[in-house]
Design a protein around this motif. Structure first.
Motif, PDB file in Angstrom:
ATOM      1  N   THR A  51       0.822  -1.213   0.000  1.00 23.73           N
ATOM      2  CA  THR A  51       0.000   0.000   0.000  1.00 23.73           C
ATOM      3  C   THR A  51       0.852   1.257   0.000  1.00 23.73           C
ATOM      4  N   GLY A  52       2.107   1.137   0.412  1.00 25.45           N
ATOM      5  CA  GLY A  52       2.981   2.297   0.480  1.00 25.45           C
ATOM      6  C   GLY A  52       2.696   3.193   1.664  1.00 25.45           C
ATOM      7  N   LEU A  53       2.073   2.645   2.694  1.00 21.50           N
ATOM      8  CA  LEU A  53       1.731   3.467   3.852  1.00 21.50           C
ATOM      9  C   LEU A  53       2.612   3.214   5.075  1.00 21.50           C
ATOM     10  N   GLY A  54       3.317   2.099   5.130  1.00 22.03           N
ATOM     11  CA  GLY A  54       4.069   1.718   6.321  1.00 22.03           C
ATOM     12  C   GLY A  54       5.039   2.767   6.827  1.00 22.03           C
ATOM     13  N   LEU A  55       5.998   3.165   6.011  1.00 26.56           N
ATOM     14  CA  LEU A  55       6.985   4.146   6.459  1.00 26.56           C
ATOM     15  C   LEU A  55       6.384   5.542   6.593  1.00 26.56           C
ATOM     16  N   ALA A  56       5.397   5.869   5.776  1.00 24.70           N
ATOM     17  CA  ALA A  56       4.745   7.178   5.886  1.00 24.70           C
ATOM     18  C   ALA A  56       4.023   7.297   7.225  1.00 24.70           C
ATOM     19  N   ILE A  61       3.962   9.164  13.059  1.00 22.45           N
ATOM     20  CA  ILE A  61       3.871   8.846  14.489  1.00 22.45           C
ATOM     21  C   ILE A  61       5.104   9.349  15.235  1.00 22.45           C
ATOM     22  N   VAL A  62       6.265   9.056  14.697  1.00 21.17           N
ATOM     23  CA  VAL A  62       7.512   9.481  15.345  1.00 21.17           C
ATOM     24  C   VAL A  62       7.590  11.003  15.400  1.00 21.17           C
ATOM     25  N   GLU A  63       7.212  11.669  14.326  1.00 21.24           N
ATOM     26  CA  GLU A  63       7.250  13.134  14.282  1.00 21.24           C
ATOM     27  C   GLU A  63       6.302  13.752  15.311  1.00 21.24           C
ATOM     28  N   ARG A  64       5.109  13.175  15.477  1.00 22.38           N
ATOM     29  CA  ARG A  64       4.148  13.692  16.461  1.00 22.38           C
ATOM     30  C   ARG A  64       4.636  13.525  17.897  1.00 22.38           C
ATOM     31  N   HIS A  65       5.573  12.621  18.111  1.00 14.47           N
ATOM     32  CA  HIS A  65       6.152  12.427  19.441  1.00 14.47           C
ATOM     33  C   HIS A  65       7.489  13.157  19.575  1.00 14.47           C
ATOM     34  N   LYS A  66       7.686  14.156  18.726  1.00 17.43           N
ATOM     35  CA  LYS A  66       8.891  14.997  18.746  1.00 17.43           C
ATOM     36  C   LYS A  66      10.165  14.182  18.549  1.00 17.43           C
ATOM     37  N   GLY A  67      10.082  13.203  17.685  1.00 20.68           N
ATOM     38  CA  GLY A  67      11.231  12.365  17.388  1.00 20.68           C
ATOM     39  C   GLY A  67      11.673  12.513  15.947  1.00 20.68           C
ATOM     40  N   THR A  68      12.620  11.694  15.564  1.00 19.53           N
ATOM     41  CA  THR A  68      13.119  11.696  14.200  1.00 19.53           C
ATOM     42  C   THR A  68      13.117  10.274  13.660  1.00 19.53           C
ATOM     43  N   LEU A  69      12.946  10.151  12.372  1.00 19.23           N
ATOM     44  CA  LEU A  69      13.041   8.878  11.673  1.00 19.23           C
ATOM     45  C   LEU A  69      13.865   9.150  10.423  1.00 19.23           C
ATOM     46  N   GLU A  70      15.014   8.517  10.328  1.00 19.08           N
ATOM     47  CA  GLU A  70      15.945   8.810   9.241  1.00 19.08           C
ATOM     48  C   GLU A  70      16.432   7.534   8.591  1.00 19.08           C
ATOM     49  N   LEU A  71      16.720   7.627   7.300  1.00 13.31           N
ATOM     50  CA  LEU A  71      17.240   6.490   6.553  1.00 13.31           C
ATOM     51  C   LEU A  71      18.592   6.858   5.961  1.00 13.31           C
ATOM     52  N   GLU A  72      19.549   6.005   6.181  1.00 10.16           N
ATOM     53  CA  GLU A  72      20.851   6.129   5.527  1.00 10.16           C
ATOM     54  C   GLU A  72      21.041   4.869   4.707  1.00 10.16           C
ATOM     55  N   SER A  73      21.405   5.014   3.461  1.00  8.85           N
ATOM     56  CA  SER A  73      21.595   3.854   2.600  1.00  8.85           C
ATOM     57  C   SER A  73      22.893   4.006   1.832  1.00  8.85           C
ATOM     58  N   ALA A  74      23.595   2.914   1.756  1.00 10.77           N
ATOM     59  CA  ALA A  74      24.839   2.870   0.988  1.00 10.77           C
ATOM     60  C   ALA A  74      24.954   1.469   0.418  1.00 10.77           C
ATOM     61  N   ARG A  75      25.834   1.313  -0.510  1.00 12.43           N
ATOM     62  CA  ARG A  75      26.048  -0.015  -1.051  1.00 12.43           C
ATOM     63  C   ARG A  75      26.463  -0.927   0.098  1.00 12.43           C
ATOM     64  N   GLY A  76      25.739  -1.983   0.280  1.00 11.90           N
ATOM     65  CA  GLY A  76      26.030  -2.904   1.373  1.00 11.90           C
ATOM     66  C   GLY A  76      24.994  -2.875   2.473  1.00 11.90           C
ATOM     67  N   GLY A  77      24.018  -1.948   2.415  1.00  5.77           N
ATOM     68  CA  GLY A  77      22.972  -1.991   3.420  1.00  5.77           C
ATOM     69  C   GLY A  77      22.334  -0.657   3.726  1.00  5.77           C
ATOM     70  N   GLU A  78      21.410  -0.709   4.684  1.00  6.27           N
ATOM     71  CA  GLU A  78      20.669   0.472   5.097  1.00  6.27           C
ATOM     72  C   GLU A  78      20.653   0.554   6.611  1.00  6.27           C
ATOM     73  N   LEU A  79      20.460   1.767   7.103  1.00 11.61           N
ATOM     74  CA  LEU A  79      20.256   2.013   8.515  1.00 11.61           C
ATOM     75  C   LEU A  79      19.012   2.877   8.625  1.00 11.61           C
ATOM     76  N   LEU A  80      17.975   2.360   9.287  1.00 11.34           N
ATOM     77  CA  LEU A  80      16.770   3.114   9.567  1.00 11.34           C
ATOM     78  C   LEU A  80      16.802   3.378  11.070  1.00 11.34           C
ATOM     79  N   SER A  81      16.913   4.634  11.470  1.00 12.67           N
ATOM     80  CA  SER A  81      17.031   4.943  12.885  1.00 12.67           C
ATOM     81  C   SER A  81      15.932   5.887  13.324  1.00 12.67           C
ATOM     82  N   SER A  82      15.519   5.732  14.564  1.00 14.12           N
ATOM     83  CA  SER A  82      14.526   6.626  15.134  1.00 14.12           C
ATOM     84  C   SER A  82      14.986   7.044  16.512  1.00 14.12           C
ATOM     85  N   SER A  83      14.533   8.198  16.927  1.00 16.43           N
ATOM     86  CA  SER A  83      14.851   8.717  18.232  1.00 16.43           C
ATOM     87  C   SER A  83      13.598   9.381  18.776  1.00 16.43           C
TER      88      SER A  83
END
Length: 86
Positions: A51-56, A61-83
């Motif tokens: 549906t394309g709704l999961g990450l959106a 949700i994270v933004e409403r709780h004054k947090g961050t959700l960030e994606l870093e991607s490079a050859r060899g993998g990804e890092l999805l981090s939240s605070s």
């Protein structure tokens, strides 16, 4: 992960900063730049039945709780981090 790889999940709590964090690290082929730019857009998907709704939704949700959700991607993998802050 249909093409194999490894997924690692980490979490931490910093009591001094009242900060909670989590990270999802996937080792695999990486995400192409043209897809990476759109990952948090509602209804964007690369899957036939997605549906394309999961990450959106997660981003909202994270933004409403004054947090961050960030994606870093490079050859060899990804890092999805939240605070999240209390």
């Amino acid at each position: 992960m249909p093409r194999g790889g490894e997924l690692r999940i980490q979490s931490d709590l910093d009591r001094n900063r009242k900060n909670r964090g989590s990270a999802f690290v996937r080792h695999g082929p990486g995400i192409p730049d043209d897809i990476k730019e759109r990952l948090f857009e509602p209804f964007f998907t690369t899957k036939k039945s997605g549906t394309g709704l999961g990450l959106a939704i997660a981003y909202g949700i994270v933004e409403r709780h004054k947090g961050t959700l960030e994606l870093e991607s490079a050859r060899g993998g990804e890092l999805l981090s939240s605070s999240l802050f209390r």
